[in-house]
Design a protein around this motif. Sequence first.
Motif, PDB file in Angstrom:
ATOM      1  N   SER A  38     -97.480  31.666 -16.575  1.00  0.00           N
ATOM      2  CA  SER A  38     -96.901  31.970 -15.268  1.00  0.00           C
ATOM      3  C   SER A  38     -97.949  31.871 -14.168  1.00  0.00           C
ATOM      4  O   SER A  38     -97.678  31.315 -13.098  1.00  0.00           O
ATOM      5  N   ALA A  39     -99.122  32.391 -14.429  1.00  0.00           N
ATOM      6  CA  ALA A  39    -100.189  32.302 -13.437  1.00  0.00           C
ATOM      7  C   ALA A  39    -100.549  30.843 -13.177  1.00  0.00           C
ATOM      8  O   ALA A  39    -100.765  30.443 -12.027  1.00  0.00           O
ATOM      9  N   GLY A  40    -100.607  30.045 -14.236  1.00  0.00           N
ATOM     10  CA  GLY A  40    -100.897  28.623 -14.070  1.00  0.00           C
ATOM     11  C   GLY A  40     -99.828  27.918 -13.263  1.00  0.00           C
ATOM     12  O   GLY A  40    -100.133  27.134 -12.357  1.00  0.00           O
ATOM     13  N   ARG A  41     -98.545  28.198 -13.563  1.00  0.00           N
ATOM     14  CA  ARG A  41     -97.445  27.589 -12.803  1.00  0.00           C
ATOM     15  C   ARG A  41     -97.491  28.024 -11.344  1.00  0.00           C
ATOM     16  O   ARG A  41     -97.261  27.245 -10.431  1.00  0.00           O
ATOM     17  N   ALA A  44     -92.746  33.425  -8.647  1.00  0.00           N
ATOM     18  CA  ALA A  44     -93.224  34.798  -8.654  1.00  0.00           C
ATOM     19  C   ALA A  44     -92.541  35.672  -9.707  1.00  0.00           C
ATOM     20  O   ALA A  44     -93.155  36.619 -10.201  1.00  0.00           O
ATOM     21  N   ASP A  45     -91.293  35.397 -10.089  1.00  0.00           N
ATOM     22  CA  ASP A  45     -90.578  36.261 -11.038  1.00  0.00           C
ATOM     23  C   ASP A  45     -91.256  36.306 -12.402  1.00  0.00           C
ATOM     24  O   ASP A  45     -91.431  37.381 -12.977  1.00  0.00           O
ATOM     25  N   GLY A  46     -91.634  35.167 -12.919  1.00  0.00           N
ATOM     26  CA  GLY A  46     -92.308  35.130 -14.225  1.00  0.00           C
ATOM     27  C   GLY A  46     -93.640  35.853 -14.186  1.00  0.00           C
ATOM     28  O   GLY A  46     -94.006  36.564 -15.129  1.00  0.00           O
ATOM     29  N   ILE A  47     -94.340  35.688 -13.098  1.00  0.00           N
ATOM     30  CA  ILE A  47     -95.637  36.375 -12.967  1.00  0.00           C
ATOM     31  C   ILE A  47     -95.429  37.874 -12.878  1.00  0.00           C
ATOM     32  O   ILE A  47     -96.131  38.641 -13.527  1.00  0.00           O
ATOM     33  N   ARG A  48     -94.449  38.310 -12.100  1.00  0.00           N
ATOM     34  CA  ARG A  48     -94.185  39.755 -11.994  1.00  0.00           C
ATOM     35  C   ARG A  48     -93.891  40.364 -13.360  1.00  0.00           C
ATOM     36  O   ARG A  48     -94.381  41.435 -13.694  1.00  0.00           O
ATOM     37  N   GLN A  49     -93.078  39.684 -14.143  1.00  0.00           N
ATOM     38  CA  GLN A  49     -92.729  40.194 -15.466  1.00  0.00           C
ATOM     39  C   GLN A  49     -93.961  40.258 -16.361  1.00  0.00           C
ATOM     40  O   GLN A  49     -94.206  41.276 -17.019  1.00  0.00           O
ATOM     41  N   ALA A  50     -94.742  39.187 -16.396  1.00  0.00           N
ATOM     42  CA  ALA A  50     -95.924  39.159 -17.250  1.00  0.00           C
ATOM     43  C   ALA A  50     -96.970  40.167 -16.788  1.00  0.00           C
ATOM     44  O   ALA A  50     -97.586  40.856 -17.604  1.00  0.00           O
ATOM     45  N   GLY A 101     -96.364  42.925 -15.208  1.00  0.00           N
ATOM     46  CA  GLY A 101     -95.837  44.250 -15.555  1.00  0.00           C
ATOM     47  C   GLY A 101     -96.159  44.619 -16.991  1.00  0.00           C
ATOM     48  O   GLY A 101     -96.551  45.749 -17.273  1.00  0.00           O
ATOM     49  N   LEU A 102     -96.002  43.673 -17.911  1.00  0.00           N
ATOM     50  CA  LEU A 102     -96.330  43.932 -19.314  1.00  0.00           C
ATOM     51  C   LEU A 102     -97.823  44.172 -19.484  1.00  0.00           C
ATOM     52  O   LEU A 102     -98.228  45.068 -20.238  1.00  0.00           O
ATOM     53  N   ALA A 103     -98.639  43.406 -18.795  1.00  0.00           N
ATOM     54  CA  ALA A 103    -100.092  43.592 -18.894  1.00  0.00           C
ATOM     55  C   ALA A 103    -100.480  44.948 -18.311  1.00  0.00           C
ATOM     56  O   ALA A 103    -101.313  45.664 -18.879  1.00  0.00           O
ATOM     57  N   GLN A 104     -99.882  45.321 -17.193  1.00  0.00           N
ATOM     58  CA  GLN A 104    -100.194  46.623 -16.597  1.00  0.00           C
ATOM     59  C   GLN A 104     -99.771  47.758 -17.511  1.00  0.00           C
ATOM     60  O   GLN A 104    -100.462  48.784 -17.606  1.00  0.00           O
ATOM     61  N   GLU A 105     -98.665  47.603 -18.185  1.00  0.00           N
ATOM     62  CA  GLU A 105     -98.212  48.623 -19.142  1.00  0.00           C
ATOM     63  C   GLU A 105     -99.239  48.792 -20.262  1.00  0.00           C
ATOM     64  O   GLU A 105     -99.570  49.897 -20.659  1.00  0.00           O
ATOM     65  N   ALA A 106     -99.772  47.670 -20.748  1.00  0.00           N
ATOM     66  CA  ALA A 106    -100.800  47.724 -21.804  1.00  0.00           C
ATOM     67  C   ALA A 106    -102.046  48.415 -21.280  1.00  0.00           C
ATOM     68  O   ALA A 106    -102.692  49.171 -22.004  1.00  0.00           O
TER      69      ALA A 106
END
Length: 129
Positions: free
Chosen positions: A101-104, A113-119, A121-126
């Motif tokens: 997502s960051a690459g795209r 932006a939607d794919g990046i937000r989701q990814a 969010g998962l990284a921030q949760e970790a």
Amino acid sequence: MTGHGNVNEICAWLLRDYGPDMRLTALIWTAEDVHHCAEGMGTTDDEAEIVLADIAAHREHHDTGIDRQAVREMVRNWRAEAHRTRMVSLPADSLEMLLNSAGRWLVSGGEDADGIRQAVGLAQEALRK
């Protein structure tokens, strides 16, 4: 002299570096002293040992002294460093999604932006774990 170790190690250093008749003053810090100064912080034995090693390793402590506030600051600094350098894990597919997502996003000029937000969010949760 700066020494950190068990009683036998410190006595050996003293005998090696100073004559047996030399008069000196020694200020002794123990893990219990660290726990007492850091009361209410829930300091672990490992953290107390790190503070003791820090007291021995840094010359400025010998010049300016150590007090309760200095010990508490050392504990806070150690915890902040441990938090910054801790290992986190997240599923490989989440990491892959984040990187893709960051690459795209970089290629598209910021339109996906939607794919990046989701990814993210998962990284921030970790990271919160």
